[in-house]
Design a protein around this motif. Structure first.
Motif, PDB file in Angstrom:
ATOM      1  N   PHE A 171      -3.777  -2.068 -11.893  1.00  0.00           N
ATOM      2  CA  PHE A 171      -4.896  -2.100 -10.958  1.00  0.00           C
ATOM      3  C   PHE A 171      -4.828  -0.934  -9.977  1.00  0.00           C
ATOM      4  O   PHE A 171      -5.851  -0.314  -9.662  1.00  0.00           O
ATOM      5  CB  PHE A 171      -4.923  -3.427 -10.198  1.00  0.00           C
ATOM      6  CG  PHE A 171      -6.065  -3.533  -9.219  1.00  0.00           C
ATOM      7  CD1 PHE A 171      -7.359  -3.753  -9.659  1.00  0.00           C
ATOM      8  CD2 PHE A 171      -5.844  -3.386  -7.853  1.00  0.00           C
ATOM      9  CE1 PHE A 171      -8.412  -3.832  -8.767  1.00  0.00           C
ATOM     10  CE2 PHE A 171      -6.888  -3.466  -6.949  1.00  0.00           C
ATOM     11  CZ  PHE A 171      -8.183  -3.689  -7.410  1.00  0.00           C
ATOM     12  N   GLU A 172      -3.646  -0.616  -9.486  1.00  0.00           N
ATOM     13  CA  GLU A 172      -3.509   0.491  -8.541  1.00  0.00           C
ATOM     14  C   GLU A 172      -3.923   1.812  -9.186  1.00  0.00           C
ATOM     15  O   GLU A 172      -4.659   2.604  -8.581  1.00  0.00           O
ATOM     16  CB  GLU A 172      -2.065   0.579  -8.037  1.00  0.00           C
ATOM     17  CG  GLU A 172      -1.666  -0.555  -7.112  1.00  0.00           C
ATOM     18  CD  GLU A 172      -0.178  -0.589  -6.848  1.00  0.00           C
ATOM     19  OE1 GLU A 172       0.224  -1.262  -5.876  1.00  0.00           O
ATOM     20  OE2 GLU A 172       0.597   0.025  -7.621  1.00  0.00           O
ATOM     21  N   ALA A 219     -10.757   5.418 -10.058  1.00  0.00           N
ATOM     22  CA  ALA A 219     -12.142   5.127  -9.681  1.00  0.00           C
ATOM     23  C   ALA A 219     -12.534   5.866  -8.410  1.00  0.00           C
ATOM     24  O   ALA A 219     -13.625   6.450  -8.314  1.00  0.00           O
ATOM     25  CB  ALA A 219     -12.322   3.618  -9.502  1.00  0.00           C
ATOM     26  N   LEU A 220     -11.656   5.856  -7.414  1.00  0.00           N
ATOM     27  CA  LEU A 220     -11.969   6.528  -6.149  1.00  0.00           C
ATOM     28  C   LEU A 220     -12.105   8.039  -6.358  1.00  0.00           C
ATOM     29  O   LEU A 220     -12.998   8.674  -5.784  1.00  0.00           O
ATOM     30  CB  LEU A 220     -10.889   6.216  -5.114  1.00  0.00           C
ATOM     31  CG  LEU A 220     -10.811   4.746  -4.661  1.00  0.00           C
ATOM     32  CD1 LEU A 220      -9.610   4.532  -3.748  1.00  0.00           C
ATOM     33  CD2 LEU A 220     -12.103   4.316  -3.970  1.00  0.00           C
ATOM     34  N   TRP A 221     -11.225   8.622  -7.166  1.00  0.00           N
ATOM     35  CA  TRP A 221     -11.330  10.060  -7.454  1.00  0.00           C
ATOM     36  C   TRP A 221     -12.653  10.367  -8.144  1.00  0.00           C
ATOM     37  O   TRP A 221     -13.351  11.310  -7.773  1.00  0.00           O
ATOM     38  CB  TRP A 221     -10.154  10.494  -8.328  1.00  0.00           C
ATOM     39  CG  TRP A 221     -10.158  11.963  -8.657  1.00  0.00           C
ATOM     40  CD1 TRP A 221      -9.635  12.980  -7.904  1.00  0.00           C
ATOM     41  CD2 TRP A 221     -10.739  12.580  -9.819  1.00  0.00           C
ATOM     42  NE1 TRP A 221      -9.852  14.188  -8.518  1.00  0.00           N
ATOM     43  CE2 TRP A 221     -10.518  13.983  -9.692  1.00  0.00           C
ATOM     44  CE3 TRP A 221     -11.407  12.098 -10.936  1.00  0.00           C
ATOM     45  CZ2 TRP A 221     -10.966  14.887 -10.653  1.00  0.00           C
ATOM     46  CZ3 TRP A 221     -11.851  12.997 -11.899  1.00  0.00           C
ATOM     47  CH2 TRP A 221     -11.626  14.381 -11.757  1.00  0.00           C
ATOM     48  N   LEU A 222     -13.008   9.549  -9.124  1.00  0.00           N
ATOM     49  CA  LEU A 222     -14.245   9.779  -9.879  1.00  0.00           C
ATOM     50  C   LEU A 222     -15.477   9.622  -8.979  1.00  0.00           C
ATOM     51  O   LEU A 222     -16.386  10.470  -8.981  1.00  0.00           O
ATOM     52  CB  LEU A 222     -14.290   8.791 -11.042  1.00  0.00           C
ATOM     53  CG  LEU A 222     -15.318   8.963 -12.152  1.00  0.00           C
ATOM     54  CD1 LEU A 222     -14.848   8.232 -13.413  1.00  0.00           C
ATOM     55  CD2 LEU A 222     -16.679   8.428 -11.744  1.00  0.00           C
ATOM     56  N   LEU A 223     -15.508   8.537  -8.188  1.00  0.00           N
ATOM     57  CA  LEU A 223     -16.671   8.261  -7.340  1.00  0.00           C
ATOM     58  C   LEU A 223     -16.819   9.299  -6.230  1.00  0.00           C
ATOM     59  O   LEU A 223     -17.938   9.665  -5.857  1.00  0.00           O
ATOM     60  CB  LEU A 223     -16.555   6.854  -6.738  1.00  0.00           C
ATOM     61  CG  LEU A 223     -16.646   5.692  -7.748  1.00  0.00           C
ATOM     62  CD1 LEU A 223     -16.313   4.374  -7.071  1.00  0.00           C
ATOM     63  CD2 LEU A 223     -18.023   5.630  -8.394  1.00  0.00           C
ATOM     64  N   LEU A 281       0.805  -1.224   0.000  1.00  0.00           N
ATOM     65  CA  LEU A 281       0.000   0.000   0.000  1.00  0.00           C
ATOM     66  C   LEU A 281       0.839   1.274   0.000  1.00  0.00           C
ATOM     67  O   LEU A 281       0.270   2.365  -0.100  1.00  0.00           O
ATOM     68  CB  LEU A 281      -0.938   0.008   1.215  1.00  0.00           C
ATOM     69  CG  LEU A 281      -2.147  -0.922   1.146  1.00  0.00           C
ATOM     70  CD1 LEU A 281      -2.994  -0.768   2.404  1.00  0.00           C
ATOM     71  CD2 LEU A 281      -2.988  -0.645  -0.089  1.00  0.00           C
ATOM     72  N   ASP A 282       2.157   1.183   0.100  1.00  0.00           N
ATOM     73  CA  ASP A 282       2.973   2.391   0.213  1.00  0.00           C
ATOM     74  C   ASP A 282       2.803   3.292  -1.004  1.00  0.00           C
ATOM     75  O   ASP A 282       2.588   4.510  -0.879  1.00  0.00           O
ATOM     76  CB  ASP A 282       4.446   2.022   0.389  1.00  0.00           C
ATOM     77  CG  ASP A 282       4.728   1.408   1.751  1.00  0.00           C
ATOM     78  OD1 ASP A 282       3.843   1.495   2.622  1.00  0.00           O
ATOM     79  OD2 ASP A 282       5.814   0.827   1.927  1.00  0.00           O
ATOM     80  N   ASP A 303      -4.175  -4.847  -0.747  1.00  0.00           N
ATOM     81  CA  ASP A 303      -4.867  -4.498  -1.987  1.00  0.00           C
ATOM     82  C   ASP A 303      -5.103  -2.993  -2.044  1.00  0.00           C
ATOM     83  O   ASP A 303      -5.368  -2.343  -1.029  1.00  0.00           O
ATOM     84  CB  ASP A 303      -6.206  -5.233  -2.053  1.00  0.00           C
ATOM     85  CG  ASP A 303      -6.906  -5.032  -3.376  1.00  0.00           C
ATOM     86  OD1 ASP A 303      -6.579  -5.753  -4.334  1.00  0.00           O
ATOM     87  OD2 ASP A 303      -7.791  -4.150  -3.459  1.00  0.00           O
ATOM     88  N   ALA A 304      -5.043  -2.431  -3.249  1.00  0.00           N
ATOM     89  CA  ALA A 304      -5.177  -0.981  -3.409  1.00  0.00           C
ATOM     90  C   ALA A 304      -6.490  -0.446  -2.851  1.00  0.00           C
ATOM     91  O   ALA A 304      -6.542   0.680  -2.337  1.00  0.00           O
ATOM     92  CB  ALA A 304      -5.051  -0.610  -4.891  1.00  0.00           C
ATOM     93  N   VAL A 305      -7.563  -1.227  -2.926  1.00  0.00           N
ATOM     94  CA  VAL A 305      -8.860  -0.777  -2.405  1.00  0.00           C
ATOM     95  C   VAL A 305      -8.781  -0.512  -0.904  1.00  0.00           C
ATOM     96  O   VAL A 305      -9.508   0.323  -0.360  1.00  0.00           O
ATOM     97  CB  VAL A 305      -9.951  -1.818  -2.739  1.00  0.00           C
ATOM     98  CG1 VAL A 305     -11.263  -1.518  -2.016  1.00  0.00           C
ATOM     99  CG2 VAL A 305     -10.195  -1.869  -4.248  1.00  0.00           C
ATOM    100  N   ASN A 306      -7.870  -1.194  -0.228  1.00  0.00           N
ATOM    101  CA  ASN A 306      -7.767  -1.069   1.224  1.00  0.00           C
ATOM    102  C   ASN A 306      -7.179   0.260   1.669  1.00  0.00           C
ATOM    103  O   ASN A 306      -7.013   0.514   2.863  1.00  0.00           O
ATOM    104  CB  ASN A 306      -6.936  -2.225   1.787  1.00  0.00           C
ATOM    105  CG  ASN A 306      -7.172  -2.447   3.270  1.00  0.00           C
ATOM    106  OD1 ASN A 306      -8.291  -2.257   3.762  1.00  0.00           O
ATOM    107  ND2 ASN A 306      -6.141  -2.846   3.977  1.00  0.00           N
TER     108      ASN A 306
END
Length: 425
Positions: A117-118, A124-128, A26-27, A147-150
């Motif tokens: 994926f990252e 996706a997070l920026w858009l949502l 996650l770094d 995982d990047a979602v975490n």
């Protein structure tokens, strides 16, 4: 900064940013996430697990939308179009929206190497976060802890099942894998486990951080009846629920788990029983025990590990008699191929095996060798260079009363869906 004018150009560029397709940790993603300044102002449900993630996300998305909420969803992988991964109120993200998000992430990335994926997760997070949503439903890509979602703190974190898969990244035992998947739990927040026999490591992690853990079979559960089902959980009991539109008896566990999540979020996101029922009967998810219209019967399923393959075999056993079952099978080489084959052997008469692209894809010759070692006759196997070729050939060979199953990788199922769309056009 990369100049790209189309989505395909951007996606090709993303594949060049990191030397490895999968690089756990996650770094990197946390550093870019901080620079993006993403502010998520609504409840977040994160769904991890070996199998059942996509179905649980789809059920949550449908129930919440039926309840009148604006729902954002991020899932992976996609079947036909990258846009499927990001949905705003059930609509796939447009190319223009993704292009804008990719450009913003590229500006914030500086020199940080990100995997495909990252990068996509951050976009996706920026858009949502900018879409004015009431709730986010996010699917873990691989594992959980790294995982990047975490990078997002979940208000409710769900682990659906824990089985052996992705051993090169998550470990070779359920205890190892359970520890990784429990990494999405947060201190003092709700955690839900839909595995009836969870690894001790998952339970220990929930206890160590004082997560509010709910377990299927203990804190919530379901009972199947003739054509309907009942649920009990934190919000009490519900009876006479319609069977989910997603096929497979195992979908009741996914539906009950979605209800358990809605129960604990009731004060922030109240969903009526009418909306729950509407969500159950209207939910759709391509590639999960999906039966295509017409004859011969064609079943699509992205089963790519032994647990999922066993569930597919069980479901096939309940679907009526067919003189022969023909399988189109393509899978990644790093999967437990022998045990996937073992689960389906009693249900398949003829195998059309397809090579998938390198470096991860298994070749048709490798699949042939494994099938022959499992006792399948040479004459019952045909090799193909890709899933599309196998799908076309099987349709020419099969009798109308027979059955086709297309399973394994998302790439294999996607080929069948693409052919279906071309025939429909």
């Amino acid at each position: 900064m990369k100049k790209a004018s189309t989505l395909n150009e951007w996606l090709a560029y993303l594949e060049t940013l990191h030397p490895r397709a999968i690089a756990m940790g996650l770094d990197r993603v946390s550093a870019v996430y901080a620079r993006l300044g993403v502010a998520i102002a609504c409840p977040v449900i994160i769904v991890g697990g070996t199998n059942g993630k996509g179905s649980t996300c789809a059920l949550l998305e449908c129930m919440l939308r039926a309840g009148g909420y604006r729902v954002g969803a991020y899932t992976s992988p996609h079947l036909l179009h990258y846009n499927e991964r990001v949905r705003v109120n059930a609509a796939d993200a447009t190319d223009d929206a993704l292009l804008e998000a990719f450009a913003v992430v590229e500006s914030a990335r500086l020199t940080t190497p990100l995997t495909y994926f990252e990068f996509g997760t951050l976009a996706a997070l920026w858009l949502l976060a900018r879409a004015g949503l009431d709730v986010l439903v996010l699917e873990v890509g691989l594992g959980g802890r790294l995982d990047a979602v975490n990078v997002v703190d979940a208000d409710v974190a769900i682990v659906t099942t824990v089985a052996i898969d992705h051993v090169d990244y998550l470990g070779t035992t359920r205890e190892d894998i359970g520890r990784e998947k429990a990494g999405i739990f947060r201190a003092g927040r709700w955690a839900i486990c839909a595995d009836r026999h969870p690894p001790a490591t998952l339970l220990a992690q929930a206890s160590a951080i004082d997560a509010k853990l709910l377990r299927i079979g203990i804190d919530y559960d379901y009972t199947a009846h003739d054509g309907q089902w009942s649920y009990r959980g934190q919000g009490g009991a519900r009876h006479g629920l319609p069977v989910p539109a997603l096929r497979g008896a195992y979908q009741l566990a996914n539906a009950a788990t979605a209800l358990a999540a809605l129960d604990v979020l009731h004060d922030r996101l109240a969903v009526s029983m009418g909306a729950v029922r509407e969500g159950l009967v209207s939910v759709e998810l391509p590639g999960r025990l999906q039966v295509l219209p017409g004859r011969p019967v064609t079943v699509l399923d992205v089963a790519h590990n032994p647990q999922a393959a066993a569930a597919l075999a069980d479901s096939l056993a309940t679907m009526g008699f067919h003189p022969q079952t023909w399988a189109v099978f393509g899978i990644m080489a790093d999967k437990d191929i022998d045990n996937v084959i073992a689960a389906l052997l009693p249900r398949v008469d003829r195998w059309y095996v397809a090579s998938l692209p390198p470096p991860r894809g298994a070749t048709s010759q490798d699949l042939r060798v494994r099938l022959e070692a499992a006792g399948v006759a040479n004459s019952a196997i045909r090799d193909f260079p890709d899933p599309s070729s196998a799908c076309r050939a099987v349709r020419e060979a099969v009798a109308e009363a027979d059955r086709i199953i297309v399973f394994g990788s998302f790439l294999t199922v996607a080929a069948a869906l693409a052919l279906k769309d071309r025939r429909a056009a």
